[in-house]
Structure formats: structure tokens, C-alpha cells
Enzyme design. Sequence first.
Site, PDB file in Angstrom:
ATOM      1  N   GLY A  16       0.963  -1.146  -0.299  1.00  0.00           N
ATOM      2  CA  GLY A  16       0.000  -0.258   0.114  1.00  0.00           C
ATOM      3  C   GLY A  16       1.022   1.115   0.141  1.00  0.00           C
ATOM      4  N   ASN A  17       2.126   0.970   0.598  1.00  0.00           N
ATOM      5  CA  ASN A  17       3.035   2.294   0.622  1.00  0.00           C
ATOM      6  C   ASN A  17       3.620   2.605  -0.650  1.00  0.00           C
ATOM      7  OD1 ASN A  17       5.446   0.721   0.348  1.00  0.00           O
ATOM      8  ND2 ASN A  17       4.603  -0.149   2.337  1.00  0.00           N
ATOM      9  N   LYS A 134      -7.351  -7.354  13.032  1.00  0.00           N
ATOM     10  CA  LYS A 134      -6.722  -6.436  12.440  1.00  0.00           C
ATOM     11  C   LYS A 134      -7.250  -4.754  12.567  1.00  0.00           C
ATOM     12  CE  LYS A 134      -5.347  -6.145   7.461  1.00  0.00           C
ATOM     13  NZ  LYS A 134      -3.743  -6.104   7.632  1.00  0.00           N
ATOM     14  N   LYS A 213      -2.988  -9.176   2.149  1.00  0.00           N
ATOM     15  CA  LYS A 213      -2.816  -8.831   0.582  1.00  0.00           C
ATOM     16  C   LYS A 213      -1.509 -10.109   0.151  1.00  0.00           C
ATOM     17  CE  LYS A 213       1.104  -6.089  -0.369  1.00  0.00           C
ATOM     18  NZ  LYS A 213       1.702  -6.107   0.701  1.00  0.00           N
ATOM     19  N   LYS A 275       4.219 -11.336   5.072  1.00  0.00           N
ATOM     20  CA  LYS A 275       5.270 -11.627   3.822  1.00  0.00           C
ATOM     21  C   LYS A 275       6.352 -12.725   4.048  1.00  0.00           C
ATOM     22  CE  LYS A 275       5.465  -6.429   3.666  1.00  0.00           C
ATOM     23  NZ  LYS A 275       4.175  -6.320   2.878  1.00  0.00           N
TER      24      LYS A 275
END
Length: 313
Positions: A16-17, A134, A213, A275
Site C-alpha cells: 500500500g505504501n 486487524k 494481501k 510477507k
Amino acid sequence: MSSSRRKDILLVALGGNALIQKGQTGTIEEQFDNLKVPIRQIARLSRTFRVLITHGNGPQVGNLLMQQECCPSVPKLPLEILVAQTQGQLGYMIETSLDSALMDLGIQSEQRIVSLLSYVVVDESDPAFNEPSKPIGPVYTDIEARHLSYPVRKTAKGYRRVVVSPKPITIVEKREIRALIDRDFIVICCGGGGIPVVREGRSFAGVDAVIDKDLASAALAKEAGADIFLIATDVPGAALQYGTSEQRFLRQMTVSEAQTYCEHGHFPPGSMLPKIEAACQFISAGGKRSVITSILDIEAAVAGKAGTEIRPD
Ligand code: ADP
Ligand code: MG
């Protein structure tokens, strides 16, 4: 067989960054400007790879939630609808940025792009449904938080809405995605982890949840048969003792080394841990290469010169 069929498949998961960097307010100009860095690299890579792009939506879905809070006269939308909205907005932004970058390279006529609304199946009996974990959206004061209709939790920043984050099981449009990449389309899909749905008999129903994601991208990487699964974020890779004077970025680790580092708490949930889990899942399922890298170094990471590569044991 067309020549494109022989190209390896590269999946790039953009954080998102990539669109709103820490400290920015996130104007549309900033978002388009930030996108140029990864997108130019992806455009060049599309000469040698069939490309799939997924993306986060944390800051964007947070902004939509804030806009909802500001307008009580309009009915509030459930989360899965907001995720769908961000797939549309970010799909459009990534697609047009990529189109311009391909045009700059003079290869826009060879590469066709499609953004796909995609939903991802989760399991109704996933234990994650019992515990919203979350934090998303705006920060509330103690008094504001008491009047909210959804679960909230005190975080370091203040009170925030918390939502459940179940595991992705399968990408509903996997056949369509495979057909599109086989025909040499660059496919943008699974934005924001995908629109979360559960099976209800012969149909699907949206659920108020947010899928991670990175994990959704790992599911897609497996189902689409990606050769390289690359996770692009705002740091050069995975580090041990991150944020301390002993910090050390790793150039590579095996799946079992990664597990040991996870057990020792090097990778926090909600940021680096998903990740690592995503990369390990892909490699353990027989994937060839997975690398976590900076959005600045996507090409270098594909060339094996940057990032943290996760290897089989
Ligand atoms: P994205 O939007 O790309 O998913 P996240 O914020 O979720 O980005 O995750 C990337 C962040 O993880 C980095 O900005 C960094 O601050 C944080 N981080 C936490 N632990 C580590 C670690 N061990 N190594 C590298 N980065 C880490
Ligand atoms: Mg993240």
C-alpha cells in the site's frame, strides 16, 4: 504456442505504501507520483516476463472508512464493498500508470493490460472469525469509541476498529486470470487481498473481513503458476533485529531458517510476518523463486541482486 507462452510468469505484490508513503497525506498527485517508481520497472520487466500485479489497499480503504464516518446521512457500506471500491480505484491508477510507462518504452501496442475485480474465498469456520485482530481506519478517542457499532481495540495510536482477517483459500477468478496471462495480458488483480467471500450453497456471499494481501498474493502465485513471486515494500527486505542498532538485512534465508526467525520474534504480525509466511508458503508448495524487496529495487531483485530471497531447505 505463442512466444509469450514461453515467458516466465512474474507476480509483483505492491505494498500500500507504493502509493501513499509514510508521512504523506496521500493526495492523488502523490499517489500517481509514487507509483511511477515500481511501474516503470514493471513495464521494462514485461518484455521478459508475463506479469501479474497485486496490491495492498490499507491507506486507501482507511480513507474511505473515514469518509463514511464524516457523512452520517448516507448509509454505511460493508467492508467488502469498500475493498471492491479500492480495487476499482487502484486498478485504474496502476493500469493508466503502466499504460504510460509502456508508451514511453514504445511497447504499448504489444502489451495489453486488464484490471480484474477479484474475490477470494475464505472459510466460515476459520478461527480468525472468532477474534477481530486487524486494526483499520481512523483513530477514535475513548468517548467516540464507546458509540461505535463495531468492535474496537486500544492500539498504540488510540482506539481503532478491528476486523477479522481470515486465511485466503482460493481465488475465484483463477481460471480467467490464467487464460488472460496465457494470452499475454498483464493482469492487475486480488487488490487489497481480494473481496472476501464465503460459499453459500452454489453462490458466494461477501463477509465483513479483510484478507491479508501478502497471503492472498501467495495463493494467487500458486494458483496462477507464477515462476517468481516478488513482494515489493518500503524496506530493502527482511531484517533481523529490525529497528535496533544490531539490525541486519538478510540477502537470503531458507524456509526453516525463516521459521526459526519467526519463532524468535524477528518479524511482527501485520507487517513483515505475513510477507515471510507468504514467501514460505509459495516455496514450500514448489514455487521456484520468492523475494521480498523494496519498490525501488524490483528489477535488481528479479536479477538476484537485491532483496531477501527465500529458498527451499
Ligand atoms: P506493505 O504496505 O508493503 O505491506 P507493511 O508496512 O505491511 O508494508 O510492512 C513493511 C514494514 O515492515 C516496513 O516498513 C518495516 O517498518 C516493517 N518491519 C517490521 N519488522 C521488520 C523486519 N524484521 N524487517 C524488515 N521490515 C520490518
Ligand atoms: Mg502490509
